[in-house]
Scaffold this motif. Structure first.
Motif, PDB file in Angstrom:
ATOM      1  N   ASP A 125       2.087   6.274  -7.415  1.00 34.71           N
ATOM      2  CA  ASP A 125       1.300   5.062  -7.708  1.00 34.71           C
ATOM      3  C   ASP A 125       2.389   4.102  -7.802  1.00 34.71           C
ATOM      4  O   ASP A 125       3.796   4.293  -8.163  1.00 34.71           O
ATOM      5  CB  ASP A 125       0.205   4.846  -8.507  1.00 34.71           C
ATOM      6  CG  ASP A 125       0.623   5.237 -10.137  1.00 34.71           C
ATOM      7  OD1 ASP A 125       1.761   5.090 -10.299  1.00 34.71           O
ATOM      8  OD2 ASP A 125      -0.268   5.703 -10.640  1.00 34.71           O
ATOM      9  N   LEU A 169       2.029   5.091   0.502  1.00 33.44           N
ATOM     10  CA  LEU A 169       1.719   6.012   1.425  1.00 33.44           C
ATOM     11  C   LEU A 169       1.226   7.170   0.566  1.00 33.44           C
ATOM     12  O   LEU A 169       1.349   7.340  -0.695  1.00 33.44           O
ATOM     13  CB  LEU A 169       3.299   6.746   1.796  1.00 33.44           C
ATOM     14  CG  LEU A 169       4.015   5.527   2.779  1.00 33.44           C
ATOM     15  CD1 LEU A 169       5.232   6.257   3.200  1.00 33.44           C
ATOM     16  CD2 LEU A 169       2.982   4.913   3.844  1.00 33.44           C
ATOM     17  N   GLU A 170       0.490   8.002   1.388  1.00 32.92           N
ATOM     18  CA  GLU A 170      -0.239   9.212   0.685  1.00 32.92           C
ATOM     19  C   GLU A 170       0.567  10.051   0.003  1.00 32.92           C
ATOM     20  O   GLU A 170       0.194  10.341  -0.994  1.00 32.92           O
ATOM     21  CB  GLU A 170      -1.187  10.074   1.711  1.00 32.92           C
ATOM     22  CG  GLU A 170      -2.250   9.346   2.263  1.00 32.92           C
ATOM     23  CD  GLU A 170      -2.850  10.264   3.163  1.00 32.92           C
ATOM     24  OE1 GLU A 170      -2.964  11.561   2.951  1.00 32.92           O
ATOM     25  OE2 GLU A 170      -3.685   9.491   4.292  1.00 32.92           O
ATOM     26  N   ASN A 171       1.656  10.398   0.354  1.00 31.49           N
ATOM     27  CA  ASN A 171       2.330  11.620  -0.463  1.00 31.49           C
ATOM     28  C   ASN A 171       3.438  10.752  -1.350  1.00 31.49           C
ATOM     29  O   ASN A 171       4.148  11.554  -2.009  1.00 31.49           O
ATOM     30  CB  ASN A 171       3.451  12.179   0.529  1.00 31.49           C
ATOM     31  CG  ASN A 171       4.318  11.302   1.350  1.00 31.49           C
ATOM     32  OD1 ASN A 171       4.027  10.194   1.370  1.00 31.49           O
ATOM     33  ND2 ASN A 171       5.369  11.808   2.035  1.00 31.49           N
ATOM     34  N   GLN A 225       0.984  -1.180  -0.196  1.00 28.57           N
ATOM     35  CA  GLN A 225       0.035  -0.170  -0.164  1.00 28.57           C
ATOM     36  C   GLN A 225       0.941   1.170   0.092  1.00 28.57           C
ATOM     37  O   GLN A 225       1.415   1.459   1.032  1.00 28.57           O
ATOM     38  CB  GLN A 225      -0.588  -0.026   1.337  1.00 28.57           C
ATOM     39  CG  GLN A 225      -1.883  -0.952   1.224  1.00 28.57           C
ATOM     40  CD  GLN A 225      -2.786  -0.935   0.286  1.00 28.57           C
ATOM     41  OE1 GLN A 225      -3.372   0.294  -0.164  1.00 28.57           O
ATOM     42  NE2 GLN A 225      -3.511  -2.000  -0.321  1.00 28.57           N
TER      43      GLN A 225
END
Length: 118
Positions: free
Chosen positions: A46, A41-43, A39
């Motif tokens: 992709d 991380l947000e920052n 998964q």
């Protein structure tokens, strides 16, 4: 520092193994972007972008990519002097381009080295 690597790439895994063996302080962590439970991380970009070139998150939260990751990882494990020339102003563009070339062709190079090691 958290380093994202391509677990399907023998060259990437060899570099991970090299760094892990020399990380006596335990300052590096690794995340396989090919793992089924990966998964991002947000920052971070992709998986496709992460697969194009190595990325990491530095302890201060900065997202590093390509040769910046390599230089910082070596620095953190006490081998920064080995990579220092790759960051010198006159040599940096050359090493950055070389990294990009190797990253784009890493699977082909992996096959070549595998054959020559038999």
């Amino acid at each position: 520092m958290l380093i994202f690597y391509d677990g399907d790439c023998p060259l990437c895994c060899a570099k991970r193994d090299f760094l892990q063996r020399r990380d006596r302080k335990g300052v590096l962590q690794f995340s396989n972007i090919r793992a089924l439970d990966f998964q991002p991380l947000e920052n971070l970009p992709d998986r496709d972008v992460l697969a194009f070139e190595i990325h990491s998150v530095a302890p201060d939260g900065r997202v590093l990519r390509a040769m910046e990751v390599i230089r910082e990882a070596y620095r953190m494990i006490g081998l920064g002097w080995l990579m220092a020339p790759t960051g010198w102003p006159l040599l940096r563009p050359l090493f950055d381009r070389l990294y990009t070339h190797v990253a784009r062709n890493r699977h082909r190079y992996s096959r070549m080295f595998r054959r020559s090691n038999r």
